[in-house]
Design an enzyme around this catalytic site. Sequence first.
Site, PDB file in Angstrom:
ATOM      1  N   ALA A  10       0.812  -1.224   0.000  1.00 40.61           N
ATOM      2  CA  ALA A  10       0.000   0.000   0.000  1.00 40.61           C
ATOM      3  C   ALA A  10       0.844   1.272   0.000  1.00 40.61           C
ATOM      4  O   ALA A  10       0.759   2.091  -0.932  1.00 40.61           O
ATOM      5  CB  ALA A  10      -0.949  -0.022   1.200  1.00 40.61           C
ATOM      6  N   ARG A  21       3.566   9.611 -11.508  1.00 39.44           N
ATOM      7  CA  ARG A  21       2.555  10.478 -12.135  1.00 39.44           C
ATOM      8  C   ARG A  21       2.994  11.946 -12.077  1.00 39.44           C
ATOM      9  O   ARG A  21       2.702  12.719 -12.985  1.00 39.44           O
ATOM     10  CB  ARG A  21       1.200  10.339 -11.415  1.00 39.44           C
ATOM     11  CG  ARG A  21       0.431   9.071 -11.777  1.00 39.44           C
ATOM     12  CD  ARG A  21      -1.034   9.190 -11.413  1.00 39.44           C
ATOM     13  NE  ARG A  21      -1.254   9.421 -10.000  1.00 39.44           N
ATOM     14  CZ  ARG A  21      -1.330   8.462  -9.079  1.00 39.44           C
ATOM     15  NH1 ARG A  21      -1.231   7.199  -9.444  1.00 39.44           N
ATOM     16  NH2 ARG A  21      -1.541   8.757  -7.821  1.00 39.44           N
ATOM     17  N   CYS A  42      -6.664  -6.337   3.448  1.00 42.05           N
ATOM     18  CA  CYS A  42      -7.921  -6.169   4.190  1.00 42.05           C
ATOM     19  C   CYS A  42      -8.978  -7.163   3.710  1.00 42.05           C
ATOM     20  O   CYS A  42      -9.925  -7.477   4.441  1.00 42.05           O
ATOM     21  CB  CYS A  42      -8.446  -4.750   4.017  1.00 42.05           C
ATOM     22  SG  CYS A  42      -7.167  -3.508   4.278  1.00 42.05           S
ATOM     23  N   VAL A  79      15.497  -6.260   1.320  1.00 42.60           N
ATOM     24  CA  VAL A  79      16.549  -5.296   1.655  1.00 42.60           C
ATOM     25  C   VAL A  79      17.046  -5.622   3.057  1.00 42.60           C
ATOM     26  O   VAL A  79      16.265  -5.721   4.012  1.00 42.60           O
ATOM     27  CB  VAL A  79      16.027  -3.848   1.551  1.00 42.60           C
ATOM     28  CG1 VAL A  79      17.068  -2.860   2.053  1.00 42.60           C
ATOM     29  CG2 VAL A  79      15.675  -3.535   0.093  1.00 42.60           C
ATOM     30  N   ASN A 303      -2.096   4.194   2.571  1.00 46.98           N
ATOM     31  CA  ASN A 303      -2.328   4.733   1.227  1.00 46.98           C
ATOM     32  C   ASN A 303      -2.081   6.240   1.178  1.00 46.98           C
ATOM     33  O   ASN A 303      -1.450   6.750   0.259  1.00 46.98           O
ATOM     34  CB  ASN A 303      -3.751   4.411   0.770  1.00 46.98           C
ATOM     35  CG  ASN A 303      -3.848   2.982   0.268  1.00 46.98           C
ATOM     36  OD1 ASN A 303      -3.395   2.676  -0.822  1.00 46.98           O
ATOM     37  ND2 ASN A 303      -4.391   2.091   1.082  1.00 46.98           N
ATOM     38  N   TYR A 424     -32.692  13.954   3.806  1.00 51.10           N
ATOM     39  CA  TYR A 424     -33.763  13.217   4.483  1.00 51.10           C
ATOM     40  C   TYR A 424     -34.839  12.773   3.502  1.00 51.10           C
ATOM     41  O   TYR A 424     -35.344  13.582   2.710  1.00 51.10           O
ATOM     42  CB  TYR A 424     -34.408  14.081   5.574  1.00 51.10           C
ATOM     43  CG  TYR A 424     -35.803  13.620   5.971  1.00 51.10           C
ATOM     44  CD1 TYR A 424     -36.009  12.315   6.432  1.00 51.10           C
ATOM     45  CD2 TYR A 424     -36.913  14.457   5.860  1.00 51.10           C
ATOM     46  CE1 TYR A 424     -37.279  11.866   6.772  1.00 51.10           C
ATOM     47  CE2 TYR A 424     -38.182  14.024   6.207  1.00 51.10           C
ATOM     48  CZ  TYR A 424     -38.365  12.727   6.652  1.00 51.10           C
ATOM     49  OH  TYR A 424     -39.613  12.286   6.974  1.00 51.10           O
TER      50      TYR A 424
HETATM   51  C1  LIG Z   1      -6.029  -9.513   7.512  1.00 51.93           C
HETATM   52  C2  LIG Z   1      -5.907  -8.019   7.475  1.00 51.93           C
HETATM   53  C3  LIG Z   1      -7.049  -7.232   7.442  1.00 51.93           C
HETATM   54  C4  LIG Z   1      -6.938  -5.850   7.434  1.00 51.93           C
HETATM   55  N1  LIG Z   1      -8.078  -5.086   7.381  1.00 51.93           N
HETATM   56  C5  LIG Z   1      -7.972  -3.747   7.352  1.00 51.93           C
HETATM   57  C6  LIG Z   1      -9.135  -2.930   7.243  1.00 51.93           C
HETATM   58  O1  LIG Z   1     -10.263  -3.438   7.174  1.00 51.93           O
HETATM   59  N2  LIG Z   1      -8.971  -1.582   7.236  1.00 51.93           N
HETATM   60  C7  LIG Z   1      -7.739  -0.994   7.297  1.00 51.93           C
HETATM   61  O2  LIG Z   1      -7.635   0.239   7.265  1.00 51.93           O
HETATM   62  N3  LIG Z   1      -6.610  -1.746   7.372  1.00 51.93           N
HETATM   63  C8  LIG Z   1      -6.705  -3.085   7.408  1.00 51.93           C
HETATM   64  N4  LIG Z   1      -5.567  -3.862   7.457  1.00 51.93           N
HETATM   65  C9  LIG Z   1      -4.250  -3.186   7.528  1.00 51.93           C
HETATM   66  C10 LIG Z   1      -3.706  -2.858   6.158  1.00 51.93           C
HETATM   67  O3  LIG Z   1      -3.701  -3.982   5.336  1.00 51.93           O
HETATM   68  C11 LIG Z   1      -2.300  -2.331   6.337  1.00 51.93           C
HETATM   69  O4  LIG Z   1      -2.384  -1.161   7.121  1.00 51.93           O
HETATM   70  C12 LIG Z   1      -1.598  -2.008   5.029  1.00 51.93           C
HETATM   71  O5  LIG Z   1      -1.458  -3.145   4.232  1.00 51.93           O
HETATM   72  C13 LIG Z   1      -0.209  -1.447   5.324  1.00 51.93           C
HETATM   73  O6  LIG Z   1       0.423  -1.172   4.133  1.00 51.93           O
HETATM   74  P1  LIG Z   1       1.988  -1.036   4.066  1.00 51.93           P
HETATM   75  O7  LIG Z   1       2.321  -0.770   2.648  1.00 51.93           O
HETATM   76  O8  LIG Z   1       2.458  -0.092   5.098  1.00 51.93           O
HETATM   77  O9  LIG Z   1       2.558  -2.442   4.535  1.00 51.93           O
HETATM   78  P2  LIG Z   1       2.325  -3.886   3.952  1.00 51.93           P
HETATM   79  O10 LIG Z   1       1.019  -4.003   3.278  1.00 51.93           O
HETATM   80  O11 LIG Z   1       2.628  -4.810   5.088  1.00 51.93           O
HETATM   81  O12 LIG Z   1       3.462  -4.026   2.851  1.00 51.93           O
HETATM   82  C14 LIG Z   1       4.815  -4.025   3.188  1.00 51.93           C
HETATM   83  C15 LIG Z   1       5.582  -4.862   2.198  1.00 51.93           C
HETATM   84  O13 LIG Z   1       6.957  -4.711   2.470  1.00 51.93           O
HETATM   85  C16 LIG Z   1       7.611  -5.938   2.237  1.00 51.93           C
HETATM   86  N5  LIG Z   1       8.863  -5.934   3.007  1.00 51.93           N
HETATM   87  C17 LIG Z   1       9.007  -5.988   4.352  1.00 51.93           C
HETATM   88  N6  LIG Z   1      10.313  -5.945   4.676  1.00 51.93           N
HETATM   89  C18 LIG Z   1      11.008  -5.840   3.522  1.00 51.93           C
HETATM   90  C19 LIG Z   1      12.376  -5.752   3.210  1.00 51.93           C
HETATM   91  N7  LIG Z   1      13.313  -5.703   4.161  1.00 51.93           N
HETATM   92  N8  LIG Z   1      12.741  -5.700   1.901  1.00 51.93           N
HETATM   93  C20 LIG Z   1      11.795  -5.714   0.923  1.00 51.93           C
HETATM   94  N9  LIG Z   1      10.471  -5.803   1.175  1.00 51.93           N
HETATM   95  C21 LIG Z   1      10.080  -5.851   2.449  1.00 51.93           C
HETATM   96  C22 LIG Z   1       6.629  -6.978   2.736  1.00 51.93           C
HETATM   97  O14 LIG Z   1       6.878  -8.210   2.106  1.00 51.93           O
HETATM   98  C23 LIG Z   1       5.292  -6.351   2.336  1.00 51.93           C
HETATM   99  O15 LIG Z   1       4.851  -6.878   1.103  1.00 51.93           O
HETATM  100  C24 LIG Z   1      -5.650  -5.251   7.468  1.00 51.93           C
HETATM  101  C25 LIG Z   1      -4.497  -6.050   7.496  1.00 51.93           C
HETATM  102  C26 LIG Z   1      -4.626  -7.416   7.489  1.00 51.93           C
HETATM  103  C27 LIG Z   1      -3.380  -8.259   7.534  1.00 51.93           C
END
Ligand SMILES: Cc1cc2nc3c(=O)[nH]c(=O)nc-3n(C[C@H](O)[C@H](O)[C@H](O)COP(=O)(O)OP(=O)(O)OC[C@H]3O[C@@H](n4cnc5c(N)ncnc54)[C@H](O)[C@@H]3O)c2cc1C
Length: 443
Positions: A10, A21, A42, A79, A303, A424
Amino acid sequence: MKTIVIGGVAAGMSAASKLKRTDKDAEIVVYEKGLHLSYGACGLPYFVGGLNNNYKTLIQRTKEDFEKKGIKVHLKHEVVDVIPKENKIKAKNLDTGEVVEDTYDNLMIATGASPVMPPFPGKDLENIFVLNTIEDGLALKEKVMEKSTKEVVVVGGGYIGIEVAEVLSNLGKKVTVVEMAGKILLPFDREISEVAHKKLEENGTTIKVNEKVEEFKGDGKVQKVVTDKGEYDADVVLVSVGIKPNTKFLEESGIQLAKNGEVEIDREMRTNINNIYSGGDCAMVYNMVKEENAYLPLGTNANKCGKIAGENLAAAKIEYKGTLGSAALKVHDLELARTGLSEKEAEDYGYDYKTKIVNVMNKPHYYPGGTKITFKLIYEKDTNRLLGAQGVGEEGVVHRMDVFALAIENRISTDDLGLTDFCYAPPFSSAWDAINVASNAAK
Ligand SMILES: Cc1cc2nc3c(=O)[nH]c(=O)nc-3n(C[C@H](O)[C@H](O)[C@H](O)COP(=O)(O)OP(=O)(O)OC[C@H]3O[C@@H](n4cnc5c(N)ncnc54)[C@H](O)[C@@H]3O)c2cc1C
């Protein structure tokens, strides 16, 4: 200018896309340790529960899609080191074990967080799962869909644990949730979370609060979950007790980390090192009611922080106005939602506050299908400025919570919200919408 993005879901891909962009000449290279980019974690509970049987629909864009836009992607590359003095990263190719080096002008750290697995004896037995990635979802789903999987224990009653408990009880599994705290769904106040607790129990889920898991037992495969108060049979266990930012590899880098390893950032998503940005579940985020950084690992924040980082990587100077921790979940036929401060947070932050709980119908009594909503409002004593809101009901809770979020963001008082001119007509609401009614009661 070359930007390296670490982490491709995300926050990382929002940053990469926005940067591209904004500046079509930007050189962008993404390192992602997993197999997939840009997917909606999610949706995983609903995939596991069979509401959607094609995991590919969770993926918004593939490596090929990004590469068509000119964003270079290395999958299965972790990384392992960041060396800010040399503007250099080291990444390990997880297929070959080879460590490659790359240099950047700007760096975006978006590595997310991973589920915590406490050192329970027996934690390595088969059929004990976490739920964070698509691979986790595929593994858990395969097992729960087996007819022989009858009893499931969910350790931890947070958002993910409860979403999974709900979908699995709908599949006819005997589900037990074990929660160490005194209640489930800690971001909600008790008056709201207890409605969900009751609903889960009415639908066959057993919930044990104030109970600590001590051990998993089994012969190769998990068979029992042992707590400080009892033992529960389990064919499958989901451990969902919290997450930890994926920042261990940054500990020696000089990038400032907070207490639990979260990357410290300012409101432009910049770390203490000028050309290094971060955002999403690996980082802190500014909370606009607390007026300081907090850890709120939500897709909403990831996001938005990613997008802002992308703009700033393209030399803008945009500040995130901040999060409210707005969140929602479905528990059988109930909607739960919250935004802003909980009562405990209002107390902890020294606000002189009042609270009001209001039960209100979402439609006029003469129109069929009306249902009750319970709102809890938390507001400042002298000014009636709204600080937090929570709600539970069968219909119309979540979109009304969005209105409360906007009110909190704009420091609107309950007096003003009590007179706001909402739409309403009887099929949708009453002449005094539930928001007006709840706000007018909060004097
Ligand atoms: C089951 C579930 C349900 C959820 N439901 C909701 C919801 O309903 N509403 C909501 O707001 N949020 C929800 N969330 C939370 C939401 O999914 C996360 O907040 C969001 O995905 C975070 O995005 P991110 O990009 O920060 O991290 P992530 O999505 O965790 O992505 C990080 C990426 O970095 C990669 N990475 C990690 N370390 C390294 C490294 N050293 N080198 C290279 N790559 C690496 C990982 O492999 C991963 O793919 C949910 C999460 C889960 C697991």
